[in-house]
Design an enzyme around this catalytic site. Structure first.
Site, PDB file in Angstrom:
ATOM      1  NE  ARG A  50       0.193   1.265   3.266  1.00  0.00           N
ATOM      2  CZ  ARG A  50       1.208   2.554   3.520  1.00  0.00           C
ATOM      3  NH1 ARG A  50       2.367   1.942   3.509  1.00  0.00           N
ATOM      4  NH2 ARG A  50       0.769   3.732   3.594  1.00  0.00           N
ATOM      5  N   GLY A  51       0.209   2.366  -0.124  1.00  0.00           N
ATOM      6  CA  GLY A  51       1.017   3.484  -0.250  1.00  0.00           C
ATOM      7  C   GLY A  51       1.096   3.962  -1.675  1.00  0.00           C
ATOM      8  CB  ALA A  52       0.269   7.055  -3.698  1.00  0.00           C
ATOM      9  NE  ARG A  93      -6.077   0.794  -1.432  1.00  0.00           N
ATOM     10  CZ  ARG A  93      -5.541   1.316  -0.485  1.00  0.00           C
ATOM     11  NH1 ARG A  93      -4.324   1.102  -0.402  1.00  0.00           N
ATOM     12  NH2 ARG A  93      -6.172   2.194   0.183  1.00  0.00           N
ATOM     13  CD  GLN A 202      -3.075   2.878   6.749  1.00  0.00           C
ATOM     14  OE1 GLN A 202      -3.437   3.501   7.986  1.00  0.00           O
ATOM     15  NE2 GLN A 202      -3.756   2.668   5.716  1.00  0.00           N
ATOM     16  CG  ASP A 243      -3.134   8.299  -1.335  1.00  0.00           C
ATOM     17  OD1 ASP A 243      -2.847   8.735  -0.199  1.00  0.00           O
ATOM     18  OD2 ASP A 243      -2.810   7.200  -1.759  1.00  0.00           O
ATOM     19  CG  ASN A 253      -2.318  11.603   2.620  1.00  0.00           C
ATOM     20  OD1 ASN A 253      -1.687  10.971   1.510  1.00  0.00           O
ATOM     21  ND2 ASN A 253      -1.928  12.209   3.775  1.00  0.00           N
TER      22      ASN A 253
HETATM   23  O1  MRU Z   1      -4.506   3.425   2.346  1.00  0.00           O
HETATM   24  P1  MRU Z   1      -3.164   3.628   2.083  1.00  0.00           P
HETATM   25  O2  MRU Z   1      -2.219   2.940   3.353  1.00  0.00           O
HETATM   26  O3  MRU Z   1      -2.564   2.987   0.775  1.00  0.00           O
HETATM   27  O4  MRU Z   1      -2.673   5.213   2.162  1.00  0.00           O
HETATM   28  C1  MRU Z   1      -1.523   5.567   2.207  1.00  0.00           C
HETATM   29  C2  MRU Z   1      -1.637   7.247   2.304  1.00  0.00           C
HETATM   30  O5  MRU Z   1      -2.437   7.716   2.162  1.00  0.00           O
HETATM   31  C3  MRU Z   1       0.009   7.732   1.996  1.00  0.00           C
HETATM   32  O6  MRU Z   1      -0.158   8.902   2.706  1.00  0.00           O
HETATM   33  C4  MRU Z   1       0.100   8.215   0.629  1.00  0.00           C
HETATM   34  O7  MRU Z   1      -0.021   7.023  -0.166  1.00  0.00           O
HETATM   35  C5  MRU Z   1       1.240   8.737   0.290  1.00  0.00           C
HETATM   36  S1  MRU Z   1       2.607   7.528   0.391  1.00  0.00           S
HETATM   37  C6  MRU Z   1       4.107   8.111  -0.149  1.00  0.00           C
END
Ligand code: MRU
Length: 352
Positions: A50-52, A93, A202, A243, A253
């Site tokens: 996970r994470g963009a 997603r 997270q 995101d 985000n």
């Molecule tokens: O739902 P997630 O854990 O994928 O969400 C992640 C976030 O919102 C992060 O802040 C975002 O992706 C930036 S990651 C470099």
């Protein structure tokens, strides 16, 4: 000198992907082998990865894993099956634009390779490697560019962050946590305060784990404590990730980011977004059409086997929110830090 992180959420090994299973952290650091596109799609959906930016890297490898299973040697049939694979990955997603960006870049590679199907497959795996390598370099630049915009005083800053934007959320190093890593390296960091980031935690689970691994002094607070900490003068700046950023700087985000931005403005604490330019969706003039993912309500009412709420109540579980550009002091990218209102102009100048 603090060594950069050695945490990699997506690893290419010989002919397969190894994912660091983020659903098991911090209890266990388990690597899960992914050899099929369907399994990669499931891993993205279940948030094993996970994470963009990390989702983008994972999806790029997913496209290659799918491509190598395609049997036909006929170009049109191959491309049409590749489009189906891309569509399956797109549905995992909806909010992080890096997913769509990486898939688009992989498809472009396939369409622009005019040789044999084997050549297309080989260019696809190379493009996935490039996306991963470039993201790592991009994050290191974002981290260093953040240094020029963070407050100069005090000499050692206390920074607040939300969710996980670190090595785990990218190819390595991180965006907002990358800025924090760079501040630490330069001796400019006192401590990072980490919002636990309900409902999936997270911050408490992943960012805290990364900080422990890298020796970053960290304090976890619940999301509702951020205003109090700012009121007490404990926070010099807020740094978060993104995101999807619209062309006007509105930023989607992790849920709770908007609250932080409002509170930061009320306390005159600078609020920074750190993200690669691949997170900016220049096709969207503003945030009104950014799709906000809603996840299963069990993320709110259940922890392990324990039910937190009585039966009979309803739940609402949006995974992201939008922070209006007006609340953002600057967006820190790999090309420099920019005011949200100047993002579009900045981008067109960089393209020249
Ligand atoms: O739902 P997630 O854990 O994928 O969400 C992640 C976030 O919102 C992060 O802040 C975002 O992706 C930036 S990651 C470099």
């Amino acid at each position: 000198m603090v060594s950069p992180t050695t945490i990699y959420p997506v690893i290419w090994q010989e002919d397969r992907v190894l994912l660091l299973d983020q659903t098991q952290l911090p209890a266990e650091a388990t690597l899960v082998e992914i050899t099929r596109c369907e399994d990669m799609a499931r891993a993205i959906q279940n948030m094993m990865v996970r994470g963009a930016p990390a989702i983008g890297v994972a999806a790029a490898y997913g496209i290659y894993l799918g491509a190598r299973e395609i049997q036909t040697q006929e170009r049109e049939a191959f491309l049409s099956q590749l489009e189906e694979i891309a569509q399956m990955l797109r549905q995992t997603r909806p909010t992080a634009v890096n997913l769509f960006w990486a898939i688009g870049r992989m498809l472009k590679t396939a369409y622009e390779t005019l040789g044999s199907i084997e050549e297309i497959k080989s260019n696809l795996v190379q493009t996935a490697h490039n996306i991963q390598t470039e993201d790592l370099q991009t994050c290191q630049k974002i981290g260093d560019n953040g240094l020029s915009i963070l407050p100069a005083e005090p000499a050692q800053l206390s920074l607040l962050t939300h969710c996980n934007t670190g090595a785990l959320a990218t190819a390595g190093y991180g965006t907002a946590l990358g800025v924090i890593r760079s501040a630490l390296r330069e001796g400019h960091l006192a401590r990072v305060y980490i919002d636990e980031t309900r409902p999936r935690l997270q911050g408490a689970k992943l960012t805290a784990w990364e900080c422990v691994q890298d020796g970053i002094l960290a304090t976890v607070i619940t999301d509702s404590m951020a205003a109090h900490c700012m009121q007490q003068g404990m926070i010099d700046a807020v740094v978060v990730g993104a995101d999807r950023i619209a062309a006007n700087g509105d930023t989607a985000n992790k849920i709770g980011t908007y609250t932080l931005a409002v509170v930061a403005q009320a306390h005159e604490v600078p609020f920074f977004v750190a993200a690669p330019l691949s997170t900016v969706d220049f096709d969207l003039p503003n945030s009104s059409t950014i799709p906000i993912e809603e996840r299963d309500p069990s993320e709110i009412y259940q922890v392990g086997e324990t039910m937190l709420c009585p039966e009979g109540v309803a739940f609402y579980n949006p995974a992201f929110d939008v922070t209006p550009a007006a609340l953002i002091s600057a967006i820190i990218t790999e090309r420099g830090a920019v005011k949200p209102s100047e993002l579009e102009q900045f981008h067109s100048q960089q393209m020249v």
